[in-house]
Every structure is written in C-alpha cells, then in structure tokens.
Design an enzyme around this catalytic site. Structure first.
Site, short mmCIF file in Angstrom:
data_model
loop_
_atom_site.label_atom_id
_atom_site.label_comp_id
_atom_site.label_asym_id
_atom_site.label_seq_id
_atom_site.Cartn_x
_atom_site.Cartn_y
_atom_site.Cartn_z
N THR A 1 34.51 55.71 -13.59
CA THR A 1 34.03 55.55 -12.44
C THR A 1 32.84 56.27 -12.21
O THR A 1 32.52 56.48 -12.99
CB THR A 1 34.73 56.64 -11.52
OG1 THR A 1 34.03 56.17 -10.33
CG2 THR A 1 35.59 57.99 -12.43
N ASP A 2 32.36 55.35 -11.12
CA ASP A 2 30.47 55.71 -10.95
C ASP A 2 31.00 56.70 -10.09
O ASP A 2 29.06 57.52 -9.86
CB ASP A 2 30.36 54.86 -9.85
CG ASP A 2 30.87 54.65 -8.31
OD1 ASP A 2 31.73 55.39 -7.90
OD2 ASP A 2 29.93 54.50 -7.86
N GLU A 3 31.85 58.19 -10.07
CA GLU A 3 31.77 58.82 -8.89
C GLU A 3 31.12 60.35 -10.06
O GLU A 3 30.82 61.35 -9.83
CB GLU A 3 32.54 59.44 -8.93
CG GLU A 3 33.28 58.28 -8.11
CD GLU A 3 34.30 58.21 -7.27
OE1 GLU A 3 35.21 59.81 -7.10
OE2 GLU A 3 35.20 57.89 -6.32
N TYR B 1 37.83 65.73 -9.76
CA TYR B 1 38.61 64.28 -10.39
C TYR B 1 37.45 63.75 -10.86
O TYR B 1 37.57 63.53 -11.75
CB TYR B 1 39.26 63.55 -8.72
CG TYR B 1 38.66 62.02 -9.73
CD1 TYR B 1 39.61 61.91 -9.90
CD2 TYR B 1 37.59 61.17 -8.70
CE1 TYR B 1 39.28 59.97 -10.38
CE2 TYR B 1 37.80 59.85 -9.07
CZ TYR B 1 38.38 59.56 -10.08
OH TYR B 1 38.66 58.43 -10.71
N LYS C 1 36.89 63.46 -14.84
CA LYS C 1 36.41 61.51 -15.26
C LYS C 1 35.46 61.40 -16.01
O LYS C 1 34.87 60.98 -16.90
CB LYS C 1 36.09 60.81 -14.52
CG LYS C 1 38.02 60.37 -13.55
CD LYS C 1 38.97 60.24 -14.08
CE LYS C 1 38.27 58.32 -14.16
NZ LYS C 1 39.55 57.82 -15.65
P1 NAD Z 1 45.98 54.86 -9.76
O1 NAD Z 1 46.32 56.44 -8.95
O2 NAD Z 1 47.18 53.96 -8.54
O3 NAD Z 1 47.01 54.81 -10.86
C1 NAD Z 1 47.42 55.62 -12.29
C2 NAD Z 1 47.94 55.33 -12.59
O4 NAD Z 1 48.31 56.17 -13.78
C3 NAD Z 1 49.63 55.34 -12.12
O5 NAD Z 1 50.68 54.16 -11.94
C4 NAD Z 1 50.41 56.84 -12.71
O6 NAD Z 1 51.59 56.78 -12.83
C5 NAD Z 1 49.54 56.81 -13.89
N1 NAD Z 1 49.32 57.84 -14.91
C6 NAD Z 1 49.22 59.16 -13.96
N2 NAD Z 1 49.26 60.03 -14.80
C7 NAD Z 1 49.60 59.64 -16.93
C8 NAD Z 1 49.57 60.11 -17.45
N3 NAD Z 1 50.07 61.46 -17.08
N4 NAD Z 1 50.38 59.32 -18.15
C9 NAD Z 1 50.53 58.24 -17.80
N5 NAD Z 1 50.06 57.48 -17.43
C10 NAD Z 1 49.86 58.29 -16.14
O7 NAD Z 1 44.53 54.79 -10.02
P2 NAD Z 1 43.72 53.59 -9.97
O8 NAD Z 1 43.13 53.36 -8.76
O9 NAD Z 1 44.32 52.47 -10.68
O10 NAD Z 1 42.70 54.26 -11.01
C11 NAD Z 1 43.21 53.28 -12.50
C12 NAD Z 1 41.69 53.70 -13.22
O11 NAD Z 1 40.16 53.48 -12.42
C13 NAD Z 1 41.23 55.28 -12.90
O12 NAD Z 1 41.37 56.23 -14.27
C14 NAD Z 1 40.30 55.76 -12.32
O13 NAD Z 1 40.10 56.71 -12.68
C15 NAD Z 1 39.24 54.71 -12.70
N6 NAD Z 1 38.85 54.07 -11.45
C16 NAD Z 1 39.48 54.00 -9.67
C17 NAD Z 1 38.73 53.28 -8.94
C18 NAD Z 1 38.84 52.80 -7.81
O14 NAD Z 1 38.41 52.46 -6.36
N7 NAD Z 1 40.90 53.31 -7.87
C19 NAD Z 1 36.98 53.15 -8.92
C20 NAD Z 1 36.66 53.45 -9.81
C21 NAD Z 1 37.50 53.88 -11.00
P1 TYD Z 2 39.01 57.15 -1.17
O1 TYD Z 2 39.36 55.94 -0.93
O2 TYD Z 2 39.49 58.40 -1.36
O3 TYD Z 2 37.90 56.97 -2.21
P2 TYD Z 2 36.37 57.87 -3.03
O4 TYD Z 2 36.40 59.53 -1.98
O5 TYD Z 2 36.93 57.77 -3.91
O6 TYD Z 2 34.92 57.33 -2.57
O7 TYD Z 2 37.19 57.34 0.10
C1 TYD Z 2 36.65 56.76 0.26
C2 TYD Z 2 36.19 57.34 1.73
O8 TYD Z 2 36.53 57.39 2.47
C3 TYD Z 2 34.77 58.77 1.36
O9 TYD Z 2 33.96 58.92 1.97
C4 TYD Z 2 36.46 59.18 2.18
C5 TYD Z 2 36.51 58.69 3.01
N1 TYD Z 2 37.53 59.11 4.11
C6 TYD Z 2 37.86 59.23 4.90
O10 TYD Z 2 36.92 59.41 5.99
N2 TYD Z 2 39.20 59.23 5.44
C7 TYD Z 2 40.22 59.48 5.21
O11 TYD Z 2 41.51 59.18 5.11
C8 TYD Z 2 39.92 58.78 3.82
C9 TYD Z 2 41.73 58.54 2.45
C10 TYD Z 2 38.60 58.67 2.96
#
Ligand code: NAD
Ligand code: TYD
Length: 369
Positions: free
Chosen positions: A136-138, A160, A164
C-alpha cells in the site's frame, strides 16, 4: 499468466475477489488456488460460483500456519504467488494491532519461506516463478505537497501501515539475501464492488441506505488518491507478465479527493441513482429528497490520521506500460449502482459482527460542532 499454477491469498476479500474473478476469465489454462482464512472481511459467497464450476480451488487456511502452508505448496507447486491476504483496516489496527502483526508480518514470512523452500534448485531458484506482495502507499506515510516515488524511505504511522511496511522489508530482504524472485506493489485507495462497508466509500453508501448519519473524521480535509479496483488488478497482471524480480511499483491514478468533497459527491450520486431507479428506493430508509448534505456529521478525528497520500506512478507507466482506465466519476457511479443492486450481499455482511464493530467505533464517538 498462461498455463501456470497460481496461488492467490486473500481471494475472498475485496481486491482478491475482483482479482480472482478477473483472472479466472483470462488465464483459462492456469490452475488457480485461493487460500483465505475467511475472517470477518472474507466472504466465500463472492467466489462461490467459481468454486462450484471448478474454475478455482478454494482452501480455507491461515497464511501464518506454517505446516498447512508448506503442505499446500508441496501439493500444488505454484509458479506465481500473489499475496492479498491481510488485516486491512486502519481503524481496527488502532483498536487492536495484534492480528495485524500475525497476519501481515508473520503470514508474509510464512509464504516467503514456503515459496523459498518450494522454488529452490541447485543453482538458485526455478525459472519463471514470482512472488508478488500486494502492499500500500500508506507505507510511505503522509505527504503535504508533492508525490512519493518508490525511492522514498518508508515512514508508516498506523499499526496497519507499520505492519505492511514490515512485510515489504521482509520481502526485500529475501530478494537481497537469497536472490528470491519477488516484486512489491504499492497501490493507493481502492474502490469498487465487493468492498467491506467499514471503508469510507461503501460505509457512506450503506449508511445512506440504512438511514444513518454520515461520519466524517475531523475537518474532512484529509486527502486520498482513489483508484478503481479493476485498474489495480490489471496493474498486477501486467507486472506479473512483464517485471523483473526485485522491483517495487507504485500504482495510483492521480485522483485526489478530500473526504468531505468525496462524501458530498457520494450523496449526489446515491440520490441520482435512487431517483433514476424506483427499484432501489424500496431498500432505502430515506426518500431521495431526504438524501442531502444535512446527513453529514463531523466526528472526532482518527488518532494519528495521515493528512494526505499521494504517489508518483511514472515507473509502472514507463517500465510496464500500464495506465489507469477508469474515470473516477464514472467508476463511482458504477460502484454506487453495484451496491444498490446488491443489497442482499450488503445486508448479510452488516448483520452480526459488523453491528458490534459499528457500535464500538461510532456510537460514542464525539460529534464535533
Ligand atoms: P480485505 O480486508 O477486504 O480482504 C482481506 C482478505 O484476507 C479477506 O478475505 C480475509 O479473510 C483474508 N485474510 C485475513 N487474514 C488472513 C489470514 N491470516 N490468512 C488467510 N487469509 C486471511 O482487504 P483488501 O482491501 O481486499 O486488501 C487486499 C490487500 O491489498 C491487502 O494486503 C491490503 O493491504 C492491500 N491494499 C488495499 C488497498 C485498499 O484500498 N483496500 C490499497 C492498497 C493495498
Ligand atoms: P478508509 O476507507 O478507512 O481508508 P484509509 O484510512 O486506509 O485511507 O478511510 C479513507 C478516508 O476516510 C480516511 O482519511 C479516513 C476517512 N474516514 C472518515 O472520514 N469516516 C469514516 O467513517 C471512515 C471509515 C473513514
């Protein structure tokens, strides 16, 4: 990605589901194995049709369970591993960080070790194998002006993003130490179908439908760069097809929105979709003319809330030839439409555990004037 054995972890979560659904259409002669623990964020229903039609093999397993993971690798001899599995929500990591370390750090170490064991041959590693760490970019932390490139040092702030970043450094250490074939991708905030409604966009859509206030943290001026999940998935496929080992790629779409403007836009889009489609109104607690900015409630800020995420994606565009295709306003409209059309899916998810989480996170949260 043709004729390969591919292990996808976290394939029942948001991005994993979209990825599995995409490659099960494209990589027809590959064997696709999905490993997922099915935590609160994993939903087997998302990929059940693919399991039933034998397009994928599903194994419920914790990625940090060494013995089980070694056994799976011994049985299937994968050529590609794409690690999506993670605890992925910043707010939950602030409540309790333990699982984030177990899954995101130890889980990654377990997968790396299983692959290293399975891929080792006399003179190094098998040909044509690759481990892709979905990051992630975070991990770069917050930036007021400008953009992070892949060369910036890691400076995570939430538990988190710290977990990562730790995983990224472990992957890098395997490349540096053993020459292990791995790449890392760092994507910005994803949106699209199948996202769990604890993240901002689906939470706001769901709150409107279920007649709740719309919580905006702090002053609502924090900025995120939004990318459609299918653009992210395409980037991963392109990297697997074209990248050398040892590389890291930022994946972003230069679509910056501050939270308050984004929430206002979602309100407009949901209202317009409801007005266009009578069928959607039957699920909604509000009639379309009640869906206004009056629903917004500024609430106490997230501790350590990163102000702005912004990355430079020049490298993936120039080296791999990828670019994002989905224009944000269109992608958001399609996403709202998906959520309104899939209310059964949403309702199932927001019963049970989600109710407890929502109460803990929002019920006693101070409302700001
Ligand atoms: P999500 O939380 O929707 O899905 C995570 C999945 O991993 C779930 O299906 C969960 O059951 C599974 N999981 C959790 N713990 C586990 C374990 N111990 N063993 C096996 N499976 C397990 O997450 P997402 O939003 O789909 O993100 C997927 C990946 O992309 C993550 O690594 C996250 O850090 C990365 N990512 C997400 C975003 C975003 O905006 N959502 C952006 C950049 C990177
Ligand atoms: P989120 O979707 O949790 O992603 P991330 O924190 O990983 O970027 O949140 C996106 C942005 O929205 C973040 O700045 C936090 C804000 N946010 C709210 O203002 N209210 C909410 O209820 C949630 C879940 C997030």
């Amino acid at each position: 990605m043709e004729d390969k054995v591919i292990i996808i972890t976290g394939g029942a979560g948001f991005i994993g589901t979209n990825f599995v659904r995409m490659i099960s259409k494209n990589a027809l002669d590959s064997k696709i194995i999905v490993i997922d623990l099915l935590t609160y964020a994993g939903n087997i229903e998302n990929i059940k049709d693919l399991i039933d039609s034998k397009k994928i093999i599903f194994i419920q397993c914790d990625i940090s369970n060494t013995q089980k993971i070694f056994d799976i690798f011994d049985q299937y001899n994968p050529e590609y591993i794409i690690n999506f599995a993670a605890e992925s929500h910043v707010d939950r990591s602030i409540l309790d960080s333990r699982k984030f370390i177990e899954t995101n750090v130890l889980g990654t170490q377990t997968l790396l070790e299983a692959a290293r064991r399975n891929w080792t041959v006399d003179n190094g590693f098998k040909d044509d194998v690759m481990y892709l760490q979905v990051s992630t970019d975070e991990v770069y932390g917050s930036i007021e002006k400008g953009y992070f490139t892949e060369k910036n040092p890691l400076d995570p702030h939430s538990p988190y993003s710290a977990s990562k970043a730790s995983a990224d450094l472990l992957v890098k250490s395997y490349f540096d130490t053993y020459g292990f074939p791995a790449v890392i991708t760092r994507c910005s905030n994803n949106y699209g179908p199948y996202q769990f409604p604890e993240k901002l966009i689906p939470l706001i859509i769901n709150n409107i439908v279920s007649g709740k206030k719309l919580p905006v943290y702090g002053d609502g001026k924090n900025i995120r760069d939004w990318i459609h999940v299918s653009d992210h998935c395409n980037a991963i496929i392109d990297i697997l097809n074209k990248s050398n080992s040892g590389e890291t790629y930022n994946i972003g779409s230069n679509t910056e929105w501050n939270n308050i403007d984004l929430v206002r836009l979602i309100i407009k889009v949901v209202r317009a979709e409801m007005e266009k489609n009578d069928g959607f109104q039957k699920y909604s607690k509000f009639s379309p003319n009640e869906i206004t900015e009056n629903l917004i409630e500024f609430v106490k800020d997230r501790p350590g809330h990163d102000k702005r995420y912004a990355i430079d994606s020049t490298k993936i565009m120039e080296v791999i030839g990828w670019k994002p295709k989905i224009f944000f306003e269109k992608g958001l409209r399609d996403t709202v439409h998906w959520y309104l059309s899939n209310q059964q899916w949403v309702k199932k998810i927001v019963s049970g555990e989600y109710k407890k989480y929502y109460k803990q996170m929002y019920e006693r949260r101070e409302v700001l004037k």
